[in-house]
Design an enzyme around this catalytic site. Structure first.
Site, PDB file in Angstrom:
ATOM      1  CG  HIS A  47      -0.255  -0.044   2.530  1.00 28.22           C
ATOM      2  ND1 HIS A  47      -0.501  -1.019   3.474  1.00 28.22           N
ATOM      3  CD2 HIS A  47       0.701   0.734   3.073  1.00 28.22           C
ATOM      4  CE1 HIS A  47       0.259  -0.816   4.527  1.00 28.22           C
ATOM      5  NE2 HIS A  47       0.998   0.238   4.308  1.00 28.22           N
TER       6      HIS A  47
HETATM    7  P1  TYD Z   1      -2.341  -3.534   7.988  1.00 28.34           P
HETATM    8  O1  TYD Z   1      -2.290  -2.105   7.549  1.00 28.34           O
HETATM    9  O2  TYD Z   1      -3.148  -4.474   7.163  1.00 28.34           O
HETATM   10  O3  TYD Z   1      -0.873  -4.101   8.131  1.00 28.34           O
HETATM   11  P2  TYD Z   1       0.221  -4.348   6.987  1.00 28.34           P
HETATM   12  O4  TYD Z   1       0.081  -3.209   6.024  1.00 28.34           O
HETATM   13  O5  TYD Z   1       1.510  -4.319   7.716  1.00 28.34           O
HETATM   14  O6  TYD Z   1      -0.037  -5.644   6.351  1.00 28.34           O
HETATM   15  O7  TYD Z   1      -2.822  -3.563   9.495  1.00 28.34           O
HETATM   16  C1  TYD Z   1      -3.093  -4.754  10.161  1.00 28.34           C
HETATM   17  C2  TYD Z   1      -4.186  -4.476  11.200  1.00 28.34           C
HETATM   18  O8  TYD Z   1      -3.722  -3.594  12.221  1.00 28.34           O
HETATM   19  C3  TYD Z   1      -5.409  -3.826  10.604  1.00 28.34           C
HETATM   20  O9  TYD Z   1      -6.546  -4.393  11.267  1.00 28.34           O
HETATM   21  C4  TYD Z   1      -5.283  -2.382  10.985  1.00 28.34           C
HETATM   22  C5  TYD Z   1      -4.524  -2.438  12.284  1.00 28.34           C
HETATM   23  N1  TYD Z   1      -3.646  -1.275  12.541  1.00 28.34           N
HETATM   24  C6  TYD Z   1      -3.958  -0.410  13.580  1.00 28.34           C
HETATM   25  O10 TYD Z   1      -4.964  -0.546  14.275  1.00 28.34           O
HETATM   26  N2  TYD Z   1      -3.093   0.639  13.839  1.00 28.34           N
HETATM   27  C7  TYD Z   1      -1.970   0.849  13.113  1.00 28.34           C
HETATM   28  O11 TYD Z   1      -1.218   1.799  13.393  1.00 28.34           O
HETATM   29  C8  TYD Z   1      -1.670  -0.053  12.023  1.00 28.34           C
HETATM   30  C9  TYD Z   1      -0.447   0.137  11.185  1.00 28.34           C
HETATM   31  C10 TYD Z   1      -2.549  -1.099  11.793  1.00 28.34           C
END
Ligand code: TYD
Length: 133
Positions: A49
């Protein structure tokens, strides 16, 4: 270039090592959020992303991983394999993290609070938004 490798001073003495991060000093933004990624399963990629507003500093404080970065012009694979090596990414950088070692703890310092609405999760949308900027 909208991303950059940063090397941090390792402090410490015969007792061991320490690295300090300070906003607007060795971290090039105000830190609003800190999170870390650990226990990543073998073969898994994370990220995939871009963020419209958030700047990040990623440091693998234990173990290692790789990050593919793309800012619309430059594309690179960066290996985060030392606790004193950081990857700074400005807003609007496409990122993919992968090849996590089982002991990898990837620390992320972020310039904004979490807001799902500022994530661009579709690569074509990312390219379109870059062109319209
Ligand atoms: P996600 O953005 O999908 O992680 P990655 O991009 O590393 O694969 O986030 C995973 C989960 O964590 C999703 O449910 C959103 C949550 N999250 C938060 O609550 N706070 C944060 O600061 C981040 C980065 C994710």
């Amino acid at each position: 270039m909208s991303y950059k490798i940063l090397e941090f001073d390792i402090k410490g003495d015969e007792k061991g090592h320490l690295i300090a991060f300070e906003e607007d000093q060795n971290v090039p933004f105000e830190i609003k959020r800190v999170f870390y990624i650990f226990g990543t399963q073998n073969g898994v990629a994370r990220g995939n992303h871009a963020n419209r507003n958030t700047k990040f500093l990623l440091i693998s404080v234990s173990g290692s991983c790789k990050v593919d970065v793309f800012d619309g012009q430059n594309k690179e694979t960066i290996s985060l394999d030392k606790p004193n090596k950081g990857l700074f990414m400005d807003k609007m950088v496409w990122k993919k993290m992968y090849a996590f070692s089982p002991d990898c703890v990837l620390l992320a310092l972020a310039s904004e609070y979490y807001d799902e609405n500022e994530y661009i999760r579709n690569h074509d949308d990312f390219l379109k938004e870059l062109l319209s900027d």
